[in-house]
Design an enzyme around this catalytic site. Structure first.
Site, PDB file in Angstrom:
ATOM      1  N   LYS A  22      38.257 -43.135  51.663  1.00 35.04           N
ATOM      2  CA  LYS A  22      38.720 -41.875  52.287  1.00 35.04           C
ATOM      3  C   LYS A  22      39.380 -42.198  53.626  1.00 35.04           C
ATOM      4  O   LYS A  22      40.502 -41.750  53.898  1.00 35.04           O
ATOM      5  CB  LYS A  22      37.535 -40.943  52.517  1.00 35.04           C
ATOM      6  CG  LYS A  22      37.834 -39.775  53.476  1.00 35.04           C
ATOM      7  CD  LYS A  22      36.669 -38.849  53.694  1.00 35.04           C
ATOM      8  CE  LYS A  22      35.762 -39.299  54.773  1.00 35.04           C
ATOM      9  NZ  LYS A  22      36.223 -38.996  56.151  1.00 35.04           N
ATOM     10  N   ASN A  23      38.703 -42.982  54.454  1.00 38.05           N
ATOM     11  CA  ASN A  23      39.189 -43.187  55.819  1.00 38.05           C
ATOM     12  C   ASN A  23      40.449 -44.041  55.861  1.00 38.05           C
ATOM     13  O   ASN A  23      41.259 -43.901  56.780  1.00 38.05           O
ATOM     14  CB  ASN A  23      38.073 -43.761  56.693  1.00 38.05           C
ATOM     15  CG  ASN A  23      36.984 -42.710  56.946  1.00 38.05           C
ATOM     16  OD1 ASN A  23      37.200 -41.523  56.677  1.00 38.05           O
ATOM     17  ND2 ASN A  23      35.850 -43.134  57.420  1.00 38.05           N
ATOM     18  N   CYS A 116      33.252 -31.343  65.559  1.00 39.81           N
ATOM     19  CA  CYS A 116      32.501 -31.000  64.350  1.00 39.81           C
ATOM     20  C   CYS A 116      31.021 -31.188  64.692  1.00 39.81           C
ATOM     21  O   CYS A 116      30.644 -31.394  65.830  1.00 39.81           O
ATOM     22  CB  CYS A 116      32.927 -31.834  63.166  1.00 39.81           C
ATOM     23  SG  CYS A 116      32.768 -33.563  63.480  1.00 39.81           S
ATOM     24  N   ARG A 121      34.558 -34.729  69.976  1.00 40.04           N
ATOM     25  CA  ARG A 121      35.307 -35.918  69.540  1.00 40.04           C
ATOM     26  C   ARG A 121      36.658 -35.911  70.237  1.00 40.04           C
ATOM     27  O   ARG A 121      37.653 -35.513  69.685  1.00 40.04           O
ATOM     28  CB  ARG A 121      35.410 -35.955  68.013  1.00 40.04           C
ATOM     29  CG  ARG A 121      34.037 -36.058  67.370  1.00 40.04           C
ATOM     30  CD  ARG A 121      34.076 -35.997  65.870  1.00 40.04           C
ATOM     31  NE  ARG A 121      34.613 -37.232  65.292  1.00 40.04           N
ATOM     32  CZ  ARG A 121      34.767 -37.385  63.977  1.00 40.04           C
ATOM     33  NH1 ARG A 121      34.484 -36.386  63.175  1.00 40.04           N
ATOM     34  NH2 ARG A 121      35.261 -38.506  63.490  1.00 40.04           N
ATOM     35  N   ASP A 304      28.537 -44.170  59.973  1.00 44.07           N
ATOM     36  CA  ASP A 304      28.645 -43.319  58.777  1.00 44.07           C
ATOM     37  C   ASP A 304      27.564 -43.644  57.753  1.00 44.07           C
ATOM     38  O   ASP A 304      27.364 -42.870  56.815  1.00 44.07           O
ATOM     39  CB  ASP A 304      30.022 -43.483  58.114  1.00 44.07           C
ATOM     40  CG  ASP A 304      31.111 -42.916  58.993  1.00 44.07           C
ATOM     41  OD1 ASP A 304      32.295 -43.127  58.676  1.00 44.07           O
ATOM     42  OD2 ASP A 304      30.788 -42.291  60.018  1.00 44.07           O
ATOM     43  N   ARG A 396      34.317 -33.431  50.107  1.00 44.02           N
ATOM     44  CA  ARG A 396      35.401 -33.893  50.983  1.00 44.02           C
ATOM     45  C   ARG A 396      35.572 -35.408  50.871  1.00 44.02           C
ATOM     46  O   ARG A 396      36.664 -35.934  51.014  1.00 44.02           O
ATOM     47  CB  ARG A 396      35.080 -33.564  52.451  1.00 44.02           C
ATOM     48  CG  ARG A 396      35.352 -32.173  52.920  1.00 44.02           C
ATOM     49  CD  ARG A 396      35.195 -32.124  54.431  1.00 44.02           C
ATOM     50  NE  ARG A 396      35.804 -33.296  55.032  1.00 44.02           N
ATOM     51  CZ  ARG A 396      35.325 -33.914  56.119  1.00 44.02           C
ATOM     52  NH1 ARG A 396      34.257 -33.461  56.728  1.00 44.02           N
ATOM     53  NH2 ARG A 396      35.933 -34.977  56.609  1.00 44.02           N
TER      54      ARG A 396
HETATM   55  C1  EPZ Z   1      36.452 -42.534  62.439  1.00 45.98           C
HETATM   56  O1  EPZ Z   1      36.404 -41.402  63.300  1.00 45.98           O
HETATM   57  C2  EPZ Z   1      35.935 -42.070  61.099  1.00 45.98           C
HETATM   58  N1  EPZ Z   1      36.829 -41.043  60.564  1.00 45.98           N
HETATM   59  C3  EPZ Z   1      34.527 -41.522  61.245  1.00 45.98           C
HETATM   60  O2  EPZ Z   1      34.048 -41.232  59.938  1.00 45.98           O
HETATM   61  C4  EPZ Z   1      33.622 -42.614  61.825  1.00 45.98           C
HETATM   62  O3  EPZ Z   1      32.364 -42.056  62.087  1.00 45.98           O
HETATM   63  C5  EPZ Z   1      34.236 -43.154  63.130  1.00 45.98           C
HETATM   64  O4  EPZ Z   1      35.582 -43.590  62.907  1.00 45.98           O
HETATM   65  C6  EPZ Z   1      33.464 -44.342  63.688  1.00 45.98           C
HETATM   66  O5  EPZ Z   1      33.457 -45.378  62.734  1.00 45.98           O
HETATM   67  C7  EPZ Z   1      38.002 -41.443  60.009  1.00 45.98           C
HETATM   68  O6  EPZ Z   1      38.318 -42.617  59.942  1.00 45.98           O
HETATM   69  C8  EPZ Z   1      38.857 -40.336  59.446  1.00 45.98           C
HETATM   70  P1  EPZ Z   1      36.307 -43.157  66.877  1.00 45.98           P
HETATM   71  P2  EPZ Z   1      37.126 -41.488  64.746  1.00 45.98           P
HETATM   72  O7  EPZ Z   1      37.596 -42.773  67.495  1.00 45.98           O
HETATM   73  O8  EPZ Z   1      38.389 -42.243  64.605  1.00 45.98           O
HETATM   74  C9  EPZ Z   1      34.791 -41.602  71.108  1.00 45.98           C
HETATM   75  C10 EPZ Z   1      33.281 -39.909  58.182  1.00 45.98           C
HETATM   76  O9  EPZ Z   1      32.144 -39.496  57.939  1.00 45.98           O
HETATM   77  N2  EPZ Z   1      36.218 -41.424  71.414  1.00 45.98           N
HETATM   78  O10 EPZ Z   1      36.025 -44.602  66.587  1.00 45.98           O
HETATM   79  O11 EPZ Z   1      37.162 -40.126  65.311  1.00 45.98           O
HETATM   80  C11 EPZ Z   1      34.342 -40.593  70.060  1.00 45.98           C
HETATM   81  O12 EPZ Z   1      33.958 -39.387  70.672  1.00 45.98           O
HETATM   82  C12 EPZ Z   1      33.821 -39.863  59.590  1.00 45.98           C
HETATM   83  O13 EPZ Z   1      34.048 -40.448  57.327  1.00 45.98           O
HETATM   84  C13 EPZ Z   1      36.596 -41.014  72.692  1.00 45.98           C
HETATM   85  O14 EPZ Z   1      35.758 -40.793  73.565  1.00 45.98           O
HETATM   86  O15 EPZ Z   1      36.060 -42.361  65.534  1.00 45.98           O
HETATM   87  C14 EPZ Z   1      33.181 -41.268  69.407  1.00 45.98           C
HETATM   88  O16 EPZ Z   1      32.025 -41.048  70.195  1.00 45.98           O
HETATM   89  C15 EPZ Z   1      32.847 -39.162  60.543  1.00 45.98           C
HETATM   90  N3  EPZ Z   1      37.911 -40.846  72.961  1.00 45.98           N
HETATM   91  C16 EPZ Z   1      33.531 -42.762  69.499  1.00 45.98           C
HETATM   92  O17 EPZ Z   1      34.585 -42.871  70.474  1.00 45.98           O
HETATM   93  C17 EPZ Z   1      38.885 -41.074  72.024  1.00 45.98           C
HETATM   94  O18 EPZ Z   1      40.087 -40.905  72.335  1.00 45.98           O
HETATM   95  C18 EPZ Z   1      34.043 -43.336  68.192  1.00 45.98           C
HETATM   96  O19 EPZ Z   1      35.154 -42.549  67.801  1.00 45.98           O
HETATM   97  C19 EPZ Z   1      38.487 -41.481  70.737  1.00 45.98           C
HETATM   98  C20 EPZ Z   1      37.152 -41.649  70.446  1.00 45.98           C
END
Ligand code: EPZ
Length: 416
Positions: A22-23, A116, A121, A304, A396
């Site tokens: 998915k990702n 969410c 996020r 995840d 989803r």
């Molecule tokens: C991706 O989300 C995945 N989604 C998430 O999977 C997964 O949990 C996450 O990576 C971590 O592995 C997709 O790939 C579509 P991050 P993403 O940016 O990209 C903070 C699922 O269940 N952050 O690595 O949003 C953020 O708040 C989903 O498939 C900032 O502060 O994750 C979080 O605490 C849920 N500022 C941490 O970093 C930013 O600009 C990790 O977020 C970006 C992120």
């Protein structure tokens, strides 16, 4: 709303094929818009998030079609850089269109992704990257507006190895002038899959999978063919089901390297795991051993897989401590597991789970995708009947989950 009704305590056994990631799909589908000409994607999972992205691309005027697990995308004459808010808000990953539209048109208007249930996020690191490449960024009225007369490659140092920011900046940089260097980049498998896809389109991305990624931009990216990597989180979920039901399940079509942190932790919990080529055989003990885990960016234990793991640990023969480092609020599902007889309490970002011999089926509600997965796992191992409300959330990210569960001997049915 629909619910999945599970009659538990059936040991799962048999083989389950793993679908495309998915990702990775939600990153590569928008990336296909960068290329002139048609792109054909194989092994795309038929899941709701992909369906929504198809609608978003159609809304942009892109010619896109899905035939079973093959998606054909012809971006030839699409020219709009404004996305439709009502569709974008349904799918957080639609924010990858910011990087794509900025690269292609030098401007983009994309609705801010909603938060969410797992916590705020923010996308500050994405926007920092776009600014480093020379874009003007404004966020008002819930819309992110980007504009750049000229995108110039530049160094970007991420505050944290954000998957989304790494991907979005890679997309924008792929057509910028010169070279962009992303430091402290995310190393998740789907970051590497996207880099391979951009290179197949004629791009030049090097170092994906390490914390320094170099992207040399080019204006002539072309449509290509690509097979999406298997879904590591779907694989982890079925491995957890095997352990939670003391079953014996063969998970097929995986990349075992992507599952190393999950395999290590489940072995610690007493599972027998055999890896052979692209399949993994998992058999669980009557009750797992307690383990401690702290979620970390790849190659640490994936956030995840945290919620699914907690469902397994509710029946461990001792106390487990699970720390969710990545999100502020990704332990809400513990309340639902407690309704099923789990003994657990949450202190901040840590869950303390005291294993019990058995869970008892109950009506529970999925609040996000992986929370839903944890409730399915708990329902499969519980005595009696569990109703997982909000089943549409689970659809989803898990292709054909009812068929796959039934093929493993689970007693499940969906009630609309
Ligand atoms: C991706 O989300 C995945 N989604 C998430 O999977 C997964 O949990 C996450 O990576 C971590 O592995 C997709 O790939 C579509 P991050 P993403 O940016 O990209 C903070 C699922 O269940 N952050 O690595 O949003 C953020 O708040 C989903 O498939 C900032 O502060 O994750 C979080 O605490 C849920 N500022 C941490 O970093 C930013 O600009 C990790 O977020 C970006 C992120």
């Amino acid at each position: 709303m629909s619910k999945l009704v599970i009659t538990g305590r059936k040991q799962l056994a048999g083989e389950v094929p793993i679908s495309g990631s998915k990702n990775s799909s939600v990153a590569i589908i928008p990336a296909a818009l960068l290329g002139e000409g048609t792109t054909i994607l194989e092994n795309v999972p038929a899941i709701r998030d992909v369906e929504v992205f198809v609608q978003i691309l159609e809304g942009l005027g892109v010619d896109v079609s899905m035939n079973k697990n093959t998606m054909t995308i012809s971006p030839n004459d699409f020219s709009t850089y404004v996305t439709q808010y009502d569709l974008v808000r349904k799918l957080r990953a639609s924010y990858y269109l910011m990087g794509v539209l900025l690269a292609k048109f030098g401007k983009a208007e994309v609705g801010l992704p909603g938060g969410c249930d797992i916590g705020p996020r923010p996308i500050d690191q994405h926007l920092k990257g776009f600014q480093a490449l020379g874009a003007d960024v404004s966020v008002e009225g819930g819309i992110v507006r980007l504009k750049a007369d000229h995108l110039q490659g530049a160094p970007v140092y991420l505050d944290m190895p954000s998957v989304g920011a790494t991907i979005n900046i890679m997309l924008a940089a792929s057509m910028a002038d010169g070279t962009t260097i992303i430091e402290n980049a995310a190393k998740e498998p789907h970051v590497v899959d996207l880099a391979n896809f951009i290179n197949a389109m004629g791009g030049s991305v090097h170092g994906a999978g390490t914390d320094v990624i170099r992207i040399k931009g080019t204006r002539d990216l072309r449509g290509t063919e690509h097979a999406i990597i298997p879904d590591d989180m779907e694989s982890a979920t079925y491995m957890m089901m095997a352990v939670a039901t003391a079953g014996d399940v063969e998970i097929k079509g995986v990349i075992t390297k992507h599952l190393e942190p999950v395999v290590a932790k489940l072995r610690e919990a007493g599972a027998d795991i055999e890896q052979n080529g692209d399949f993994i055989e998992v058999s669980g003990p009557e009750r797992p051993k307690p383990v401690n885990v702290r979620t970390m960016p790849y190659p640490g234990f994936p956030t995840d897989a945290q919620q699914p793991l907690t469902a397994v640990l509710t029946r461990a023969t001792g106390v487990s401590i699970v720390h969710e480092s990545m999100y502020d609020n990704r332990l809400g599902h513990m309340n639902e597991l407690v309704k099923m007889g789990a003994k657990a309490r949450v202190q901040g970002k840590t869950a303390i789970i005291e294993g019990v011999p058995k869970l008892t089926g109950a009506p529970v509600t999925a609040t996000d995708l992986r929370a839903g997965a944890s409730l399915v796992i708990a329902g499969l191992s519980a005595e009696g009947t569990t109703e997982v409300h909000g089943f549409e959330i689970i659809q989803r990210g898990y292709e054909a989950i009812v068929d796959k569960l039934r093929s493993l001997g689970a007693d499940v049915q969906v009630i609309e």
